[in-house]
Scaffold this active site. Structure first.
Site, PDB file in Angstrom:
ATOM      1  N   LEU A 176       0.828  -1.207   0.000  1.00 28.40           N
ATOM      2  CA  LEU A 176       0.000   0.000   0.000  1.00 28.40           C
ATOM      3  C   LEU A 176       0.855   1.247   0.000  1.00 28.40           C
ATOM      4  O   LEU A 176       0.472   2.293  -0.483  1.00 28.40           O
ATOM      5  CB  LEU A 176      -0.896   0.032   1.247  1.00 28.40           C
ATOM      6  N   GLY A 183       6.000   3.906   4.816  1.00 29.49           N
ATOM      7  CA  GLY A 183       5.994   4.948   5.833  1.00 29.49           C
ATOM      8  C   GLY A 183       7.370   5.092   6.426  1.00 29.49           C
ATOM      9  O   GLY A 183       8.314   4.437   5.994  1.00 29.49           O
ATOM     10  N   PHE A 224       8.499   4.069   9.061  1.00 30.51           N
ATOM     11  CA  PHE A 224       8.990   2.993   9.913  1.00 30.51           C
ATOM     12  C   PHE A 224       8.913   1.632   9.237  1.00 30.51           C
ATOM     13  O   PHE A 224       9.068   0.612   9.868  1.00 30.51           O
ATOM     14  CB  PHE A 224       8.230   2.991  11.231  1.00 30.51           C
ATOM     15  N   ASP A 240       5.053  13.678  12.845  1.00 29.96           N
ATOM     16  CA  ASP A 240       5.111  13.487  11.396  1.00 29.96           C
ATOM     17  C   ASP A 240       3.718  13.612  10.788  1.00 29.96           C
ATOM     18  O   ASP A 240       3.279  12.779  10.012  1.00 29.96           O
ATOM     19  CB  ASP A 240       5.729  12.117  11.069  1.00 29.96           C
TER      20      ASP A 240
END
Ligand SMILES: *[C@@H]1O[C@H](CO)[C@@H](O)[C@H](O)[C@H]1NC(C)=O
Ligand SMILES: *[C@@H]1O[C@H](CO)[C@@H](O)[C@H](O)[C@H]1NC(C)=O
Ligand SMILES: *[C@@H]1O[C@H](CO)[C@@H](O)[C@H](O)[C@H]1NC(C)=O
Ligand SMILES: *[C@@H]1O[C@H](CO)[C@@H](O)[C@H](O)[C@H]1NC(C)=O
Ligand SMILES: *[C@@H]1O[C@H](CO)[C@@H](O)[C@H](O)[C@H]1NC(C)=O
Ligand SMILES: *[C@@H]1O[C@H](CO)[C@@H](O)[C@H](O)[C@H]1NC(C)=O
Ligand SMILES: *[C@@H]1O[C@H](CO)[C@@H](O)[C@H](O)[C@H]1NC(C)=O
Length: 819
Positions: free
Chosen positions: A512, A515, A517, A631
């Site tokens: 998807l 990110g 992390f 963030d």
């Protein structure tokens, strides 16, 4: 006189005729109000009339908002004694009492003055207060009777909550039994008349929750209740009265505080005209720690800790068995016994950041200072703690506690200092050294030794900190294993095999996104549920127990504007988080896309803005963990099937960012274009750096452009600079996303733009906090003028000095500062 000042509506018959002899809105002795007719206050804000609830035919006399389509009753007269049919009539009887009669002339409710009555009238004031007064006497101090003295479940602006000590009158809120039954429920809330008064909610006769005492600025334990520009509080405590009151500064927003038996919450709601509904702005209790006396005597409730009940330093669990939810309330006892007689062996240890303990057994002197307070406490063996009674101006006044200290909470922000009596063998505060009048020489020597020792200790700590931390964590993990994880949280643990199957073995087709992390995959569980699986990068710096602890604390964060965590997976090197799947993807895929941006009209965008604001408010203030997102950006805002926004990646920076001390980090996590100046440059983060990012997001939603990568060709300004310039020059219309031109409600949009500039102030102390942002979004009060925002000219931008070339890079950057 203005005939509309008294709107008299009738759905049945005009039973009688009114003659207005003067300008007042009132009903006198020869008149009455019968079921089917309403009395509207002068400005049209409130109505007095008869109503029914649910399917019942019972009739109640009550007051509700006139202009709010969802009927919201704020006061009920005959809540204990409904009238069975529509025969009710409210009138003044010949002795001047207000009486509510039903058909057979029985009195369903009445209100009388203790004073001698001449020619009374009753009137519904614009505040929602029904008053009985002498015809020619409008001074509030001389009212014969007023409904504000007999509250139902709602606390309105201008209404006192508390006591009139001269008459013994207590104004106390009592919840309705249920939304369909206005009769008094079990839950009530009022001020406890202790020497140091506080608001206490009760379930029946049992204490249920408390705000903590008033400290001059707010309530010790209800840190969300504080001064703002929409309403202000006033707490009065003298020989005549003890009460709390609040007033709207401008009558711009409609707010009420209401006690709810269904939810067991005391909520402050604000009316949102756009959505035609009430939203809860603050609610108490906000988490488990607010349950009264959860941790027992000398226990300290710390949300986010596991277990949440900890003993204060110098105390140990009373029960020899391990703490579990069943014996938390037994509390803690001293590790070293106190000997009372020998004062030299007694001192006080300062604890910081607390909600002050229950004040039932307390004593206050408002003019004593902290040192006098200490002496007072020292001289009485049953005094267990002292503190300032007022925290303004560095603190003044004295409050002392007798007996066990109960219901203490560690609060994230605005907690207070408490000095607790301890044996001198425990570390005591410096005043003790002073007080014992040791010779200065000894003090100097002691300090010198302390400094040397301190240096050694610091050196030792630096070497040992990591190992120590490891040991602590291990210890905690062992404790937990023995406890068998008694926490109420049941977050499913998924096996790697399940997740691999769900994601088609982490197939790239299921990816998807990416990110800060790790990678995110779409997964479909066996039962068909769609999920988003976040596979944390393998080089995660965390140990197993840390990861688990953090996951548990994130899972406690639940809000409709946060993406929900469904479970987790730890296996081998894999650490994964399983979230609910958001079918509409992320906000950036709409607002920055020429085609898809048309789908998001202004109403939807405003709804999204408000949702993000509420989610962020929850992270900052309503959850005791006090999460700073660090963030916040368009790609981290996901949209559910109804286009409601949900913040994702919250708690991630805190939990998985690593290497941070309080408020300062040498590892800047964030995304260029969203970072506050002080964060990007100095690595200083706070809730206000999130507010800055929110400001950018707001601007991007309004303009449909990215802050970074959309420079104005002429001025080399980024979006903020460009927007500021246009706004200053009154060219707002040129700014906004072209597809919004038809759908937008211009004043609302301009207000959002204005708020975004307030969020984008260069100095963090100039930025509003999120609770104020939420209030501003939902009210029409006038807004403060913003100063020039931060990051005005492209050149000033520190990101350019960091030499980052890819300006449109939307991926979270983790930047290790070389300081
Ligand atoms: C009211 O009546 C309707 C229809 O009879 C019923 O479906 C509903 O459950 C009732 N509501 C309450 C609160 O009793
Ligand atoms: C009068 O009506 C009320 C209900 O409205 C009822 O409770 C009461 O019993 C009635 N009294 C008489 C005397 O009929
Ligand atoms: C008026 O109502 C009050 C309160 O119910 C009652 O005590 C009083 O007797 C009534 N007066 C007359 C004249 O009925
Ligand atoms: C309130 O008190 C009742 C009766 O003691 C009890 O059954 C109920 O669980 C309590 N509710 C809460 C939320 O504490
Ligand atoms: C109390 O909460 C319930 C459930 O959320 C809601 O339906 C009801 O309207 C609330 N009552 C008040 C007085 O706000
Ligand atoms: C409060 O403290 C002041 C200053 O120490 C003292 O003068 C005053 O008498 C005290 N009041 C009471 C009620 O103890
Ligand atoms: C200590 O305080 C308690 C509670 O106020 C009081 O009953 C007791 O008399 C005091 N003792 C002394 C020695 O002052």
């Amino acid at each position: 006189m203005d005939i509309f000042s008294f709107v008299f509506m009738s759905s049945r018959l005009f039973l009688f005729y009114f003659v207005f002899s003067d300008a007042a809105v009132k009903i006198s002795q020869s008149q009455s109000l019968s079921d089917g007719t309403n009395l509207v206050s002068k400005n049209g804000g409130f109505v007095l009339g008869f109503f029914s609830t649910g399917n019942s035919t019972n009739r109640y006399l009550g007051i509700w908002y006139n202009n709010i389509p969802v009927r919201t009753v704020v006061w009920v007269a005959n809540w204990r004694n409904p009238i069975r049919d529509s025969s009710g009539v409210l009138m003044l009887n010949s002795s001047g009492s207000l009486v509510l009669l039903s058909q057979n002339k029985t009195i369903a409710w009445s209100a009388s003055s203790t004073k001698e009555v001449g020619s009374p009238v009753f009137e519904l004031l614009d505040s929602g207060n029904l008053v009985l007064r002498e015809k020619n006497e409008e001074n509030p101090g001389s009212y014969l009777w007023q409904s504000f003295d007999y509250p139902s479940d709602t606390w309105l602006p201008g209404m006192k909550l508390g006591w009139d000590l001269r008459t013994g009158l207590e104004r106390r809120l009592t919840a309705w039994k249920s939304p369909d039954d206005p009769s008094p429920g079990e839950l009530s809330c009022g001020i406890e008349l202790n020497n140091y008064p506080e608001i206490v909610a009760k379930n029946g006769s049992k204490k249920f929750g408390r705000t903590g005492p008033w400290n001059g600025v707010g309530f010790s334990g209800a840190t969300g209740v504080k001064a703002n520009q929409i309403y202000h509080f006033n707490f009065v405590s003298n020989n005549d009265e003890v009460y709390i009151i609040y007033h709207m500064i401008k009558n711009s927003a409609i707010t009420r505080a209401v006690l709810n038996q269904t939810t067991y919450l005391f909520e402050r709601d604000i009316w949102v005209e756009a959505d035609k509904k009430w939203i809860a702005y603050i609610s108490i209790p906000k988490d488990k720690c607010d349950s009264y006396n959860l941790c027992g005597a000398y226990g300290n409730c710390i949300i986010g800790e596991s277990p949440i009940c900890q003993c204060l330093e110098g105390f140990k669990p009373k029960s020899t068995e391990r703490w579990n939810p069943d014996n938390w309330a037994k509390g803690c006892v001293r590790t070293t016994e106190l000997s009372c007689e020998d004062k030299d062996k007694i001192g006080f240890v300062k604890f910081v950041g607390l909600k002050l303990p229950d004040t039932t057994y307390s004593w206050v002197n408002k003019s004593m200072n902290l040192n006098e307070c200490r002496v007072k406490c020292l001289n009485n063996c049953s005094c267990m703690a002292y503190s300032n009674s007022d925290i303004r101006d560095g603190g003044n006044g004295c409050v002392i506690w007798y007996g066990d200290l109960i219901d203490i909470i560690q609060v994230a922000a605005n907690g207070q200092d408490l000095y607790i009596r301890m044996p001198a063998s425990e570390k005591v505060n410096q005043e003790d050294v002073k007080d014992k009048q040791k010779m200065k020489v000894i003090v100097v020597v002691a300090i010198a030794i302390a400094v040397v020792f301190g240096v050694l200790l610091i050196a030792y700590c630096i070497c040992e900190r990591k190992t120590l931390r490891e040991k602590m964590k291990n210890k905690r993990m062992i404790d937990q294993n023995i406890d068998g994880q008694n926490e109420d949280l049941e977050l499913p643990l998924f096996s790697l095999a399940t997740i691999a199957m769900a994601t088609n073995k982490f197939s790239s087709n299921n990816k998807l996104g990416e990110g800060g992390f790790g990678l995110v995959y779409k997964g479909i569980l066996e039962d068909g549920q769609e999920t988003a699986v976040k596979r944390l990068s393998r080089n995660s710096r965390q140990g197993l127990s840390e990861f688990k602890n953090e996951v548990m604390s994130i899972a406690k964060l639940q809000h409709r504007n946060l993406v929900r965590l469904l479970g987790y997976c730890i296996e081998g090197e894999e650490n994964m988080l399983i979230y609910e799947y958001m079918p509409n993807g992320s906000l950036d895929s709409y607002i920055f896309d020429q085609m898809r941006s048309n789908i998001l009209g202004w109403c939807m965008r405003f709804n999204i803005i408000c949702g993000i604001a509420r989610g962020l408010l929850y992270l900052h203030e309503d959850s005791r963990l006090r999460i700073i997102h660090r963030d916040l950006k368009a790609s981290n805002i996901l949209l559910d099937s109804k286009m409601n926004p949900k913040i994702s990646d919250f708690g991630m920076a805190r939990s998985f960012g690593g290497d941070q001390t309080e408020g300062n980090t040498n590892r800047v996590v964030g995304t260029y274009g969203y970072m506050a100046p002080e964060y990007a440059i100095d690595g200083l983060f706070s809730v206000k750096s999130d507010v800055f990012s929110f400001g950018i997001l707001l601007l991007e939603i309004i303009c449909g452009k990215k802050n970074r990568g959309s420079f104005h060709p002429e001025y080399s300004l980024n979006l903020v600079g460009h927007a500021w310039k246009s706004w200053k020059e009154g060219r707002t219309l040129e700014l906004i996303d072209t597809c919004l031109k038809d759908s937008c409600i211009l004043p609302e949009l301009e207000r959002c733009l204005h708020i975004s500039f307030l969020c984008l102030q260069q100095h963090h102390e100039d930025r509003p906090n999120m609770s104020f942002v939420v209030m501003m979004l939902h009210s029409e009060s006038s807004l403060q003028e913003p100063k020039e925002p931060g990051f005005y000219v492209g050149k000033k931008s520190p990101s350019s000095s960091k030499n980052q070339s890819s300006s449109t890079n939307e991926i979270t950057i983790t930047l290790v500062d070389g300081r």
